[in-house]
Design a protein around this motif. Structure first.
Motif, PDB file in Angstrom:
ATOM      1  N   MET A  67     -22.238  60.543  22.598  1.00 55.55           N
ATOM      2  CA  MET A  67     -22.335  59.505  21.254  1.00 55.55           C
ATOM      3  C   MET A  67     -23.602  58.834  21.348  1.00 55.55           C
ATOM      4  O   MET A  67     -23.850  58.324  22.473  1.00 55.55           O
ATOM      5  CB  MET A  67     -21.000  58.804  21.077  1.00 55.55           C
ATOM      6  N   GLU A  68     -24.485  58.960  20.618  1.00 57.68           N
ATOM      7  CA  GLU A  68     -25.508  58.135  20.302  1.00 57.68           C
ATOM      8  C   GLU A  68     -25.369  56.441  20.348  1.00 57.68           C
ATOM      9  O   GLU A  68     -24.317  55.980  19.950  1.00 57.68           O
ATOM     10  CB  GLU A  68     -26.565  58.419  19.281  1.00 57.68           C
ATOM     11  N   ASP A  69     -26.178  55.667  21.135  1.00 59.32           N
ATOM     12  CA  ASP A  69     -26.171  54.227  21.227  1.00 59.32           C
ATOM     13  C   ASP A  69     -25.739  53.583  19.730  1.00 59.32           C
ATOM     14  O   ASP A  69     -24.864  52.855  19.638  1.00 59.32           O
ATOM     15  CB  ASP A  69     -27.136  53.770  21.666  1.00 59.32           C
ATOM     16  N   ASP A 107     -22.218  50.797  15.907  1.00 54.04           N
ATOM     17  CA  ASP A 107     -21.691  51.125  14.840  1.00 54.04           C
ATOM     18  C   ASP A 107     -19.956  50.618  14.985  1.00 54.04           C
ATOM     19  O   ASP A 107     -19.469  49.976  14.093  1.00 54.04           O
ATOM     20  CB  ASP A 107     -21.923  52.082  13.842  1.00 54.04           C
ATOM     21  N   LEU A 108     -19.562  51.280  15.845  1.00 59.35           N
ATOM     22  CA  LEU A 108     -18.259  51.317  16.158  1.00 59.35           C
ATOM     23  C   LEU A 108     -17.865  49.880  16.530  1.00 59.35           C
ATOM     24  O   LEU A 108     -16.617  49.336  16.114  1.00 59.35           O
ATOM     25  CB  LEU A 108     -17.624  52.264  17.282  1.00 59.35           C
ATOM     26  N   TYR A 109     -18.634  48.886  17.339  1.00 62.41           N
ATOM     27  CA  TYR A 109     -18.233  47.646  17.492  1.00 62.41           C
ATOM     28  C   TYR A 109     -18.517  46.938  16.388  1.00 62.41           C
ATOM     29  O   TYR A 109     -17.607  45.860  16.142  1.00 62.41           O
ATOM     30  CB  TYR A 109     -19.359  47.314  18.635  1.00 62.41           C
ATOM     31  N   TRP A 110     -19.340  47.103  15.292  1.00 61.56           N
ATOM     32  CA  TRP A 110     -19.374  46.421  14.295  1.00 61.56           C
ATOM     33  C   TRP A 110     -18.096  46.923  13.309  1.00 61.56           C
ATOM     34  O   TRP A 110     -18.028  45.897  12.536  1.00 61.56           O
ATOM     35  CB  TRP A 110     -20.771  46.811  13.424  1.00 61.56           C
ATOM     36  N   GLN A 111     -17.574  47.758  13.364  1.00 59.53           N
ATOM     37  CA  GLN A 111     -16.492  48.077  12.342  1.00 59.53           C
ATOM     38  C   GLN A 111     -15.286  47.727  13.262  1.00 59.53           C
ATOM     39  O   GLN A 111     -14.271  47.848  12.577  1.00 59.53           O
ATOM     40  CB  GLN A 111     -16.358  49.714  12.259  1.00 59.53           C
ATOM     41  N   ARG A 112     -15.342  47.324  14.412  1.00 62.16           N
ATOM     42  CA  ARG A 112     -14.215  46.449  15.081  1.00 62.16           C
ATOM     43  C   ARG A 112     -13.205  47.802  15.649  1.00 62.16           C
ATOM     44  O   ARG A 112     -12.145  47.538  15.420  1.00 62.16           O
ATOM     45  CB  ARG A 112     -13.372  45.322  14.205  1.00 62.16           C
ATOM     46  N   ASP A 113     -13.741  48.762  15.762  1.00 66.73           N
ATOM     47  CA  ASP A 113     -13.032  50.128  16.161  1.00 66.73           C
ATOM     48  C   ASP A 113     -12.954  50.137  17.881  1.00 66.73           C
ATOM     49  O   ASP A 113     -14.118  50.027  18.350  1.00 66.73           O
ATOM     50  CB  ASP A 113     -13.731  51.328  15.694  1.00 66.73           C
ATOM     51  N   GLU A 114     -11.957  50.170  18.189  1.00 64.81           N
ATOM     52  CA  GLU A 114     -11.522  50.104  19.623  1.00 64.81           C
ATOM     53  C   GLU A 114     -12.293  51.357  20.404  1.00 64.81           C
ATOM     54  O   GLU A 114     -12.286  51.388  21.434  1.00 64.81           O
ATOM     55  CB  GLU A 114     -10.027  50.007  20.101  1.00 64.81           C
ATOM     56  N   GLU A 115     -12.494  52.355  19.829  1.00 63.20           N
ATOM     57  CA  GLU A 115     -13.114  53.383  20.099  1.00 63.20           C
ATOM     58  C   GLU A 115     -14.505  53.066  20.743  1.00 63.20           C
ATOM     59  O   GLU A 115     -14.894  53.916  21.525  1.00 63.20           O
ATOM     60  CB  GLU A 115     -13.392  54.666  19.029  1.00 63.20           C
ATOM     61  N   ALA A 116     -15.126  52.196  20.234  1.00 62.75           N
ATOM     62  CA  ALA A 116     -16.327  51.554  20.934  1.00 62.75           C
ATOM     63  C   ALA A 116     -16.120  51.348  22.212  1.00 62.75           C
ATOM     64  O   ALA A 116     -17.211  51.707  23.188  1.00 62.75           O
ATOM     65  CB  ALA A 116     -16.771  50.418  20.087  1.00 62.75           C
ATOM     66  N   LEU A 152     -15.403  43.635  27.086  1.00 66.61           N
ATOM     67  CA  LEU A 152     -14.858  42.446  26.455  1.00 66.61           C
ATOM     68  C   LEU A 152     -15.990  41.440  25.766  1.00 66.61           C
ATOM     69  O   LEU A 152     -15.991  41.309  24.553  1.00 66.61           O
ATOM     70  CB  LEU A 152     -13.724  41.540  27.189  1.00 66.61           C
ATOM     71  N   ARG A 153     -16.807  41.487  26.783  1.00 64.78           N
ATOM     72  CA  ARG A 153     -18.270  40.516  26.352  1.00 64.78           C
ATOM     73  C   ARG A 153     -19.095  41.402  25.292  1.00 64.78           C
ATOM     74  O   ARG A 153     -19.439  40.672  24.178  1.00 64.78           O
ATOM     75  CB  ARG A 153     -18.854  40.373  27.289  1.00 64.78           C
ATOM     76  N   ALA A 154     -18.985  42.460  25.485  1.00 61.54           N
ATOM     77  CA  ALA A 154     -19.658  43.454  24.405  1.00 61.54           C
ATOM     78  C   ALA A 154     -18.878  43.268  23.143  1.00 61.54           C
ATOM     79  O   ALA A 154     -19.568  43.016  21.810  1.00 61.54           O
ATOM     80  CB  ALA A 154     -20.038  44.822  24.674  1.00 61.54           C
ATOM     81  N   TRP A 155     -17.705  43.277  23.079  1.00 59.58           N
ATOM     82  CA  TRP A 155     -16.803  43.400  21.756  1.00 59.58           C
ATOM     83  C   TRP A 155     -17.081  41.879  21.055  1.00 59.58           C
ATOM     84  O   TRP A 155     -17.094  41.782  19.849  1.00 59.58           O
ATOM     85  CB  TRP A 155     -15.517  43.514  22.249  1.00 59.58           C
ATOM     86  N   GLU A 156     -17.118  40.991  21.876  1.00 64.28           N
ATOM     87  CA  GLU A 156     -17.143  39.423  21.256  1.00 64.28           C
ATOM     88  C   GLU A 156     -18.960  39.328  20.958  1.00 64.28           C
ATOM     89  O   GLU A 156     -19.189  38.593  20.029  1.00 64.28           O
ATOM     90  CB  GLU A 156     -16.886  38.550  22.415  1.00 64.28           C
ATOM     91  N   ALA A 157     -19.648  40.295  21.463  1.00 65.58           N
ATOM     92  CA  ALA A 157     -21.317  40.104  21.133  1.00 65.58           C
ATOM     93  C   ALA A 157     -21.552  40.482  19.845  1.00 65.58           C
ATOM     94  O   ALA A 157     -22.589  40.377  19.228  1.00 65.58           O
ATOM     95  CB  ALA A 157     -22.142  40.445  22.454  1.00 65.58           C
ATOM     96  N   MET A 158     -20.835  41.703  19.646  1.00 71.27           N
ATOM     97  CA  MET A 158     -21.206  42.491  18.253  1.00 71.27           C
ATOM     98  C   MET A 158     -20.218  42.414  17.405  1.00 71.27           C
ATOM     99  O   MET A 158     -18.979  43.123  17.774  1.00 71.27           O
ATOM    100  CB  MET A 158     -21.462  43.842  19.032  1.00 71.27           C
ATOM    101  N   PRO A 159     -20.243  42.279  16.104  1.00 70.64           N
ATOM    102  CA  PRO A 159     -21.586  41.398  15.870  1.00 70.64           C
ATOM    103  C   PRO A 159     -21.369  40.150  16.155  1.00 70.64           C
ATOM    104  O   PRO A 159     -20.454  39.599  16.525  1.00 70.64           O
ATOM    105  CB  PRO A 159     -21.170  41.674  14.175  1.00 70.64           C
ATOM    106  N   PRO A 160     -22.349  39.447  15.999  1.00 75.21           N
ATOM    107  CA  PRO A 160     -23.631  39.443  15.010  1.00 75.21           C
ATOM    108  C   PRO A 160     -24.900  40.183  15.712  1.00 75.21           C
ATOM    109  O   PRO A 160     -25.569  40.813  15.092  1.00 75.21           O
ATOM    110  CB  PRO A 160     -24.056  38.196  14.830  1.00 75.21           C
ATOM    111  N   ARG A 180     -27.053  43.191  17.474  1.00 73.86           N
ATOM    112  CA  ARG A 180     -27.173  44.759  17.667  1.00 73.86           C
ATOM    113  C   ARG A 180     -28.121  45.062  18.622  1.00 73.86           C
ATOM    114  O   ARG A 180     -29.375  45.057  18.513  1.00 73.86           O
ATOM    115  CB  ARG A 180     -27.987  45.260  16.102  1.00 73.86           C
ATOM    116  N   PRO A 181     -27.747  45.092  19.829  1.00 76.16           N
ATOM    117  CA  PRO A 181     -28.660  45.346  20.984  1.00 76.16           C
ATOM    118  C   PRO A 181     -29.006  46.377  21.186  1.00 76.16           C
ATOM    119  O   PRO A 181     -28.680  47.613  20.727  1.00 76.16           O
ATOM    120  CB  PRO A 181     -27.637  45.221  22.248  1.00 76.16           C
ATOM    121  N   CYS A 182     -30.582  46.471  21.666  1.00 80.44           N
ATOM    122  CA  CYS A 182     -31.518  47.619  21.687  1.00 80.44           C
ATOM    123  C   CYS A 182     -32.182  47.435  22.970  1.00 80.44           C
ATOM    124  O   CYS A 182     -33.084  46.469  22.946  1.00 80.44           O
ATOM    125  CB  CYS A 182     -32.348  47.880  20.399  1.00 80.44           C
TER     126      CYS A 182
END
Length: 186
Positions: A1-3, A8-17, A52-60, A62-64
């Motif tokens: 899967m592309e970054d 986008d999955l993190y932003w949708q709050r989808d645990e698949e992220a 967990l930290r990534a989940w808390e950071a996204m959103p807001p 959008r790391p690149c």
């Protein structure tokens, strides 16, 4: 899967992220953590905490690039765990060697002035790395960011270990000189 799709999955709050992050970057993050903490179980906890930290950071956020973002989180969590374990045990390890090599180049950050110096030091180090040729920058980062051993670096770059040691020594000297020129107390 592309970054971008993972973000986008993190932003949708989808645990698949979390699953996709682990699938794509889990081995990378485990390697960083294991090199720092040295214990598989602790490394695994650091990686789980990374998600967990990534989940808390996204959103807001959008790391690149996502790889660097997750690697930085893993590294910082692993260093915190390493320091906590070292404070309890006062044991030695590979990370002690890495930190000792850089001790003579970096100021202490134990005071407010030290924190300011740490920020200034980070800016100078970033400029230092940006000015290095790509191979020298990779040598420096492989040793002091990823924690690779001299032998691993030598194998990766098809160099002799003595050449790697000499190159790293010269790079540390150049960094020290640049810090001194910029007025950073070393």
């Amino acid at each position: 899967m592309e970054d971008e799709a993972i973000i986008d999955l993190y932003w949708q709050r989808d645990e698949e992220a979390l699953r996709q992050s682990d699938k794509k970057y889990g081995a990378f993050c485990r390697q960083i953590a294991l090199r720092i903490v040295g214990i598989l179980e602790d490394a695994e906890e650091c990686v789980n905490d990374t998600w967990l930290r990534a989940w808390e950071a996204m959103p807001p956020s959008r790391p690149c690039p996502l790889r660097a973002f997750l690697g930085r989180i893993t590294r910082n969590l692993s260093l915190d765990r390493y320091r906590a374990g070292r404070a309890q045990k006062r044991g030695g390890g590979a990370m002690d060697v890495l930190l000792e090599e850089l001790t003579h180049c970096l100021p202490s950050a134990e005071s407010v002035e030290g924190q300011y110096d740490a920020n200034e030091t980070a800016a100078v180090i970033n400029r230092f790395l940006a000015e290095l040729p790509p191979e020298k920058r990779q040598l420096f980062l492989r040793r002091y960011w990823f924690g690779d051993s001299v032998e691993e670096i030598a194998g990766r770059f098809a160099m002799r270990p003595g050449t790697v040691k000499s190159s790293l020594h010269r790079l540390r000297q150049r960094l020290r000189e640049m810090l001194e020129q910029e007025g950073v107390a070393v």
